[in-house]
Design a protein around this motif. Structure first.
Motif, PDB file in Angstrom:
ATOM      1  N   CYS A   1       0.865  -1.188   0.000  1.00 24.93           N
ATOM      2  CA  CYS A   1       0.000   0.000   0.000  1.00 24.93           C
ATOM      3  C   CYS A   1       0.898   1.233   0.000  1.00 24.93           C
ATOM      4  O   CYS A   1       2.123   1.129   0.156  1.00 24.93           O
ATOM      5  CB  CYS A   1      -0.875  -0.005   1.243  1.00 24.93           C
ATOM      6  SG  CYS A   1       0.114   0.059   2.747  1.00 24.93           S
TER       7      CYS A   1
ATOM      8  N   CYS B   1       2.642   6.151   8.671  1.00 17.14           N
ATOM      9  CA  CYS B   1       1.785   6.442   7.527  1.00 17.14           C
ATOM     10  C   CYS B   1       0.929   7.681   7.829  1.00 17.14           C
ATOM     11  O   CYS B   1       0.365   7.799   8.919  1.00 17.14           O
ATOM     12  CB  CYS B   1       0.878   5.244   7.251  1.00 17.14           C
ATOM     13  SG  CYS B   1      -0.300   5.598   5.952  1.00 17.14           S
TER      14      CYS B   1
ATOM     15  N   CYS C   1      -8.469   2.938   5.990  1.00 16.10           N
ATOM     16  CA  CYS C   1      -7.850   3.592   4.830  1.00 16.10           C
ATOM     17  C   CYS C   1      -8.340   2.970   3.533  1.00 16.10           C
ATOM     18  O   CYS C   1      -8.710   1.811   3.477  1.00 16.10           O
ATOM     19  CB  CYS C   1      -6.339   3.595   4.981  1.00 16.10           C
ATOM     20  SG  CYS C   1      -5.495   2.527   3.890  1.00 16.10           S
TER      21      CYS C   1
END
Ligand code: SF4
Length: 280
Positions: A12, A93, A186
């Motif tokens: 990702c 992140c 997400c």
């Protein structure tokens, strides 16, 4: 056999970013320490150890700049890093960081903070720190039933399923007068889960690639088990058994957020060879 890879599979954005930051830092410092494995993928961790990234479980063991991984850390870790004057690279992140900010905001505004997720996951453990360790962690709607408060604020671990989050929120709303809901699941997770589900529906077998300790890979495996006749969770092609493919026409492949594309390719090629009967 028809072999298809899910539209959204593998690394990702957050993991790719962390890996890039680690690469840059290794180039600059030659050696860095990662507070916990950089990602939930033993093969990648091993590769990086050879390059100069040492995994440590405690800041006291740091003898080189420290990399904070994509899951993030609680605030006291930043305090300790600063106190010890250790150089650090923050690969948290940005989506995880956003969720940490929401936890902090709701806690400061007097909400009873609820974190939907796995209490043993490092991301969730870090979130807890932003509520001064005064938050509820729930993993099921049943656990949510027990929370009663005038003001409830809720976020989710970024890799949880949207359906489950909605169920938890519905339960919480029965016992609160005022609620703040931040859907912090997400996009990458949602997309990966949706395309895994779609591919599983049209496949006879699903191969799910990713660390056995990776929460998002395990979730993909759960989804695939529900929608395909057979599903297997593997870390590398070495675990594949030829007899899994007897009578199979359609094979689907998906992979968790911490699975590099070279691992996916190796699995794909291995299954292709089974189909071509070049391995037996
Ligand atoms: S799954 Fe989403 S939140 Fe988690 S590291 Fe990847 S991009 Fe970030």
């Amino acid at each position: 056999m028809q072999i298809k890879i899910a539209e959204n599979a593998g690394f990702c954005y957050g993991v790719m970013r962390a890996i890039k930051m680690a690469d840059d830092a290794i180039g600059r410092f030659h050696k860095i320490c990662s507070l916990g494995p950089i990602i939930h993928n033993p093969q990648v961790v091993e590769d990086y150890e050879k390059k100069g990234l040492v995994v440590i479980d405690n800041l006291d063991k740091a003898d080189a700049p420290v990399l904070i991984r994509s899951h993030g850390v609680p605030p006291e870790i930043y305090d300790k890093i600063k106190r010890k004057k250790i150089e650090y690279i923050d690969a948290t992140c940005p989506f995880v960081k956003e969720a940490q900010d929401y936890v902090k905001e709701m806690h400061n505004d007097g909400y009873t903070v609820v974190i939907f997720g796995d209490k043993n996951h490092p991301e969730v453990k870090a979130h807890l720190g932003y509520a001064d360790y005064n938050a509820h962690i729930v993993n099921t709607p049943k656990e949510a039933e027990l929370i009663k408060s005038e003001k409830i604020g809720v976020i989710s671990q970024t890799t949880q399923s949207v359906e489950r989050f909605a169920e938890v929120v519905a339960e919480l709303s029965k016992n609160a007068k005022q609620m703040k809901i931040y859907n912090t699941i997400c996009d990458a997770t949602e997309k990966r889960q949706k395309s895994a589900k779609q591919l599983a529906k049209e496949s006879d077998i699903m191969i799910v690639i990713g660390g056995k300790n990776s929460a998002n890979t395990r979730k993909l495996y759960e989804i695939c088990k529900n929608y395909s006749k057979k599903a297997y969770h593997i870390e590398t092609e070495k675990e594949i058994e030829i007899n899994w493919f007897e009578g199979v026409e359609k094979v689907g492949i998906t992979a968790g957020a911490s699975t590099p594309s070279y691992v996916i390719e190796r699995v794909y090629r291995f299954i292709k060879k089974i189909d071509e009967k070049t391995i037996s």
